[in-house]
Design an enzyme around this catalytic site. Sequence first.
Site, PDB file in Angstrom:
ATOM      1  N   ARG A 101      35.951  50.224  38.102  1.00  0.00           N
ATOM      2  CA  ARG A 101      36.895  50.848  39.310  1.00  0.00           C
ATOM      3  C   ARG A 101      36.210  51.943  40.094  1.00  0.00           C
ATOM      4  O   ARG A 101      36.233  52.504  40.900  1.00  0.00           O
ATOM      5  CB  ARG A 101      38.334  51.139  39.044  1.00  0.00           C
ATOM      6  CG  ARG A 101      39.309  50.332  38.556  1.00  0.00           C
ATOM      7  CD  ARG A 101      39.363  48.774  39.102  1.00  0.00           C
ATOM      8  NE  ARG A 101      38.179  47.973  38.625  1.00  0.00           N
ATOM      9  CZ  ARG A 101      37.591  46.862  39.425  1.00  0.00           C
ATOM     10  NH1 ARG A 101      38.097  46.774  40.546  1.00  0.00           N
ATOM     11  NH2 ARG A 101      36.922  46.010  38.858  1.00  0.00           N
TER      12      ARG A 101
ATOM     13  N   LYS B 297      32.028  39.685  46.267  1.00  0.00           N
ATOM     14  CA  LYS B 297      32.491  38.061  46.198  1.00  0.00           C
ATOM     15  C   LYS B 297      33.387  37.754  47.432  1.00  0.00           C
ATOM     16  O   LYS B 297      33.410  36.669  48.040  1.00  0.00           O
ATOM     17  CB  LYS B 297      33.514  38.122  45.120  1.00  0.00           C
ATOM     18  CG  LYS B 297      34.675  38.653  44.969  1.00  0.00           C
ATOM     19  CD  LYS B 297      35.379  38.163  43.621  1.00  0.00           C
ATOM     20  CE  LYS B 297      36.576  38.890  43.422  1.00  0.00           C
ATOM     21  NZ  LYS B 297      37.570  38.542  44.574  1.00  0.00           N
ATOM     22  N   THR B 298      34.178  38.836  48.035  1.00  0.00           N
ATOM     23  CA  THR B 298      34.948  38.429  49.027  1.00  0.00           C
ATOM     24  C   THR B 298      34.250  38.029  50.304  1.00  0.00           C
ATOM     25  O   THR B 298      34.795  37.137  51.043  1.00  0.00           O
ATOM     26  CB  THR B 298      35.953  39.535  49.427  1.00  0.00           C
ATOM     27  OG1 THR B 298      36.520  39.833  48.119  1.00  0.00           O
ATOM     28  CG2 THR B 298      36.853  39.331  50.492  1.00  0.00           C
TER      29      THR B 298
ATOM     30  N   ASP C 271      39.735  31.780  44.714  1.00  0.00           N
ATOM     31  CA  ASP C 271      39.468  33.185  44.599  1.00  0.00           C
ATOM     32  C   ASP C 271      40.195  33.627  43.263  1.00  0.00           C
ATOM     33  O   ASP C 271      41.170  33.321  42.912  1.00  0.00           O
ATOM     34  CB  ASP C 271      39.946  34.316  45.501  1.00  0.00           C
ATOM     35  CG  ASP C 271      39.450  35.753  45.592  1.00  0.00           C
ATOM     36  OD1 ASP C 271      38.327  35.579  44.685  1.00  0.00           O
ATOM     37  OD2 ASP C 271      39.986  36.664  46.296  1.00  0.00           O
ATOM     38  N   GLU C 272      39.263  34.557  42.252  1.00  0.00           N
ATOM     39  CA  GLU C 272      39.767  35.187  41.148  1.00  0.00           C
ATOM     40  C   GLU C 272      40.046  33.959  40.163  1.00  0.00           C
ATOM     41  O   GLU C 272      41.187  33.804  39.439  1.00  0.00           O
ATOM     42  CB  GLU C 272      40.899  36.060  41.429  1.00  0.00           C
ATOM     43  CG  GLU C 272      41.035  37.190  42.351  1.00  0.00           C
ATOM     44  CD  GLU C 272      40.019  38.540  41.495  1.00  0.00           C
ATOM     45  OE1 GLU C 272      39.553  38.087  40.635  1.00  0.00           O
ATOM     46  OE2 GLU C 272      39.708  39.287  42.326  1.00  0.00           O
TER      47      GLU C 272
ATOM     48  N   GLN D  43      36.759  39.973  33.939  1.00  0.00           N
ATOM     49  CA  GLN D  43      37.733  40.728  34.325  1.00  0.00           C
ATOM     50  C   GLN D  43      38.942  39.550  34.348  1.00  0.00           C
ATOM     51  O   GLN D  43      39.987  39.652  34.985  1.00  0.00           O
ATOM     52  CB  GLN D  43      37.435  40.879  35.713  1.00  0.00           C
ATOM     53  CG  GLN D  43      36.423  41.907  36.047  1.00  0.00           C
ATOM     54  CD  GLN D  43      36.342  42.442  37.589  1.00  0.00           C
ATOM     55  OE1 GLN D  43      37.028  42.742  38.190  1.00  0.00           O
ATOM     56  NE2 GLN D  43      35.184  41.924  38.329  1.00  0.00           N
TER      57      GLN D  43
END
Length: 753
Positions: A608, A33-34, A224-225, A255
């Site tokens: 993770r 996504k980044t 973002d997020e 998340q």
Amino acid sequence: MSDYLDTLNEPQREGVVNTDGPCMLIAGAGSGKTRVLTFRIAELMRKGVDPFSIMALTFTNKASKEMRERIEHVVGHDARNLWMGTFHSVFSKILRVEAQHLGYPNNFTIYDTDDAKSLIRTIVKEMGLDDTVYKQNVVYNRISAAKNRLISWEDYARNPELMADDAANLRPEMARIYKVYAQRCFKSGAMDFDDLLFNTDKLFKEHLEVLNKYQHRIRYVLVDEFQDTNLCQYYIIRKLVSVTRNICVVGDDAQSIYAFRGADISNILNFERDYPELKVIKLEQNYRSTQNIVQAANSVIKRNKAQIPKNVWTSNEDGGLIELIKAVSDNEEGRLVATSIFQEKMQHQLKFSDFVVLYRTNSQSRAIEESLRRNNIKYKIIGGLSFYQRKEIKDLLAYLRFTLNQQDEASFRRIINLPKRGIGDSTVDKIVVAANDHGTSIWEILQNSTPFVGGRSAGPIDDFVSMIKRFSVEIQNKDAYEASFEIAKGSGLLKELYEDKTVEGLSRYENVQELLNAIKEFVDDPEREDKTLNAFLQEAALVGGQDEDKDKDPDKVTLMTIHMAKGLEFQYVYMVGMEEDLFPSQMMLSSRADLEEERRLFYVAITRAKKRLFLSYALTRYRFGRLKNCEPSRFIDDIDQSFMKVSSKFSGLESSPPPTDYAKKLVSGIKKTVASTPIKKPAASTAYKAPADFKPSDTSGLQEGMQVEHPKFGFGTVVKMDFSGADRKAKIEFKEAGEKTLLLSFAKLRIVQ
């Protein structure tokens, strides 16, 4: 310049090139996504959009720095002109320019959490309230939650539901504390972190000409997020883009794990309601983890009802199965995990930095730490005391802030008798009371303090005032480092710390020197135009707590809570403490929403891992000073069993490696029952389900013989009260769940009779 498009898969490319109109990128874990967000901004600039008209909002300074560097690598130095940073840093810049519209000075002070809590503690004391009832953390969190929901102190006092809730919790003066706190901050020319957002919303709501200016200046907003945004943040964003409707949000509802901080998952779940023309793009290819890990994570999160459907997949290798480690006790769990880490490292030629141990609560680290030390395995704990939260650092920062803003009450209280000048708390209280009674500032009273304090305090106060005035004059033409060094030396702080030759004293002196080094680095940065003390203090207030680990030996096992691990990835992940009432937490079982957040937290832990994932649980664990029998977490059962295997090699119930003497004694008593205990939990239909109107009672008057109801265990009778130790406990015989000992400060009980 457009070569970056060739590196993207089809959904990623679509998310980059469709730059106009509302867009929501649902980004599964490890889906890149980044990169998409970075290249989308680069694409806007490639199309000729002025970087001064692009705003990119993140949740951490680290994320914004990395994103800016990536964009700069693609489009060059123009990336420095973006409105990019955390919500608090970006909107504080707007407030610095527009503060006068709200009656604040442009150089307003930013109170961090400790400053805010200190002021609350003072107010509670001045109001003559019981600080064991009006605890500073409780009051601070209540006010913070109100601001995040855009509830001012005036609205709070008029809200019958909030007032009734406070009365039920025996804190009827909460509204008055909020009022005084807000007024004192305003009078001191200070904003806390929540005010940076609350006041931005207020600015845009009450001053439409200011909103209109930024609506036409900021043409594109990217977030973002997005799943971590609260109501206040979303309302600000929505106002900003109401003209252009060029908004792109990136996030993953799976998340969303920060409800306790005010994050509202409905922002992402219901985003389409505000933007019917919304384009939804799903990034579903995971580039991080093996197929077994990805599919195991999918099997967990699909059990949540509140979610945006997606099918995360990967073309990576199958990888090893998820291993489940069973231990007799939490100490044995620590030993087994340490042994496993050492063996995996040696067998696969790995580094210790490839491993992370995750846990639900910080207290779980003890057994892991002890075992790692016994095995001579180096480790680091993420989430310790921040550099900017250390006392000596806050002391010097308070001096710097008060030199610039003499209306700052919190800084005044911190430094007035530091180093000691013979000015006691009662004198300080007299000064504050006099300022309040006369409707003036503390600084005005300080400059003419004799009528109000008199006695021996008048001389030291006059000396303090003269010193601050001298600092204010001397630093006018100095950069941040020269000014800070002058104040550190002139205040006597450096001398006092230098003369303390204890180990702790030397450490504190070195910390202050490190702060001065950081200020020097700030000043020597050729990219910075504003090198003033005010500029440094603003950055320090916003980045405090974002310290990086500067250990010279990076090869260490990492230990941290799952919340701290969000956004990170490791080759090998160990998730310990997979037990009922620990994970999921006992405090998160009262509603479906709470339980689903815990499951999302587990999903974050799983995702993770890049190569291997280990889960572990103990059959016994010390909790609140008592040995408690434990049962496996329901989340273990959520994983499709085809992706798991029980690790016999490391099980504490096996003969190799040999268990400790303590473990042998435990095994002798419970080995037979353990062998026959399935991992599966009882069918959900047998669990007690509390009624929709269930509301916990105040248990301060709970007595033996009372009938109670628990949201998980059902109805029961209090058979014994335990007042030993710092917390009250109750032993309750439940009709279905049997006997349970509950800590009353955490248990949710409704008193039936």
